[in-house]
Design an enzyme around this catalytic site. Sequence first.
Site, PDB file in Angstrom:
ATOM      1  N   GLY A 232       0.736  -1.015   0.037  1.00 56.81           N
ATOM      2  CA  GLY A 232      -0.011   0.084   0.003  1.00 56.81           C
ATOM      3  C   GLY A 232       0.747   1.280  -0.061  1.00 56.81           C
ATOM      4  O   GLY A 232       1.668   1.201  -0.705  1.00 56.81           O
ATOM      5  N   ASP A 233       0.462   2.189   0.895  1.00 54.91           N
ATOM      6  CA  ASP A 233       1.333   3.697   1.038  1.00 54.91           C
ATOM      7  C   ASP A 233       2.290   3.543   2.388  1.00 54.91           C
ATOM      8  O   ASP A 233       2.487   4.601   2.730  1.00 54.91           O
ATOM      9  CB  ASP A 233       0.322   4.554   0.812  1.00 54.91           C
ATOM     10  CG  ASP A 233      -0.554   4.776   2.274  1.00 54.91           C
ATOM     11  OD1 ASP A 233      -0.940   3.428   2.711  1.00 54.91           O
ATOM     12  OD2 ASP A 233      -0.923   5.703   2.625  1.00 54.91           O
ATOM     13  N   GLU A 234       2.716   2.183   2.756  1.00 52.90           N
ATOM     14  CA  GLU A 234       3.346   2.059   3.879  1.00 52.90           C
ATOM     15  C   GLU A 234       4.870   1.815   3.573  1.00 52.90           C
ATOM     16  O   GLU A 234       5.047   0.771   2.839  1.00 52.90           O
ATOM     17  CB  GLU A 234       2.732   0.908   4.873  1.00 52.90           C
ATOM     18  CG  GLU A 234       1.478   1.239   5.447  1.00 52.90           C
ATOM     19  CD  GLU A 234       1.036   0.083   6.247  1.00 52.90           C
ATOM     20  OE1 GLU A 234       0.268   0.322   7.062  1.00 52.90           O
ATOM     21  OE2 GLU A 234       1.654  -1.047   6.080  1.00 52.90           O
TER      22      GLU A 234
END
Length: 352
Positions: A232-234
């Site tokens: 994801g955006d991690e």
Amino acid sequence: YQQARQEITERQRVEAALRESEERYALAVRAANDGLWDWNLKKGQIYYSPRWKQMLGYADNEISDNPNEWFNRVHPEDITQLKTNISAHVKGLSAHFECEYRIQHSNGSYRWMLSRGMAVIGSEKTAQRLAGSQTDITLRKQAEIKLLHDALHDSLTELPNRTLFIDRLNHVIERSKRDDSRIYAVIFLDLDRFKDVNDSLGHMPGDQLLIATAKLLRSILRPMDTVARLGGDEFVILLEDIRDVSDVTRVADRIQKKLMMATLLPNHTIFMSASMGIVLSTTGYERPEDILRDADTAMYRAKENGRSRYEIFDNEMREHIMLRLELESALRQAIERQDLDVYYQPVVNVKT
């Protein structure tokens, strides 16, 4: 006379058979896709077949029978292993010689080779000759390297993935156990409002934003540091050999500043920020998974406290989490046991 004639005929037959055998061997050498070599250990000379030389981009007359024609072209990182394997077989410590190594082509590039051979033992029970073949395995090695790379890296950003990051973090933990002066830190980073970008612009700009973020993080960090994408955006960052917490907070501030200033999507005016959770090795850890868990917890605390900031994990935060988990568990058990009573407070008009 008859006996002499028979002896001549027999000698001619043997010579003819020998010529046929030599011609068959010469034909096999020319036709073989592998390069062949034959090392006279006493004379210190190696016969290299035309195909062996051709595999390295040379004509038959451009390489002599000197062993250095082989060894001087082997990659510096591989030459010790090659010589060790040869020596072990010549000394009778292995049943046969085998080694994979890189060797330099005439165009300057390196090709991967697999060489196999066996020693010929003389009457003195020592190796007189060592003969074998050389096979070009470059395509196979490239495929193996790509498979390994793909297994350990994120396909979108080319950053290390969770598996590789945990492996590197585990090495740092073990090193820190031997020398506790080697302080390290982990930053767990989550882009703020990334879902809004995906929902409004679509997944392709979202992917471009992740790629641009990965490049930005790489440009900020030192070569010795590691940044990985967990999904994801991690993103997660490993900072090695730091002095104290100020080294980490400076990196976090620099990341935040760069994110807010950078136009990560050229065709869209979007300025990003991030919520970050920081964990220091001085807190005391044995497992990489525990560090990621606590860094993730600190990151969520940063989001709860207004986003676009960082929080440093400490024991108080851990105690708060444990109390919350205990309360959640107690409430679930109370519901199952019907231990909760409901009291209604009436709404009244005090005048009447």
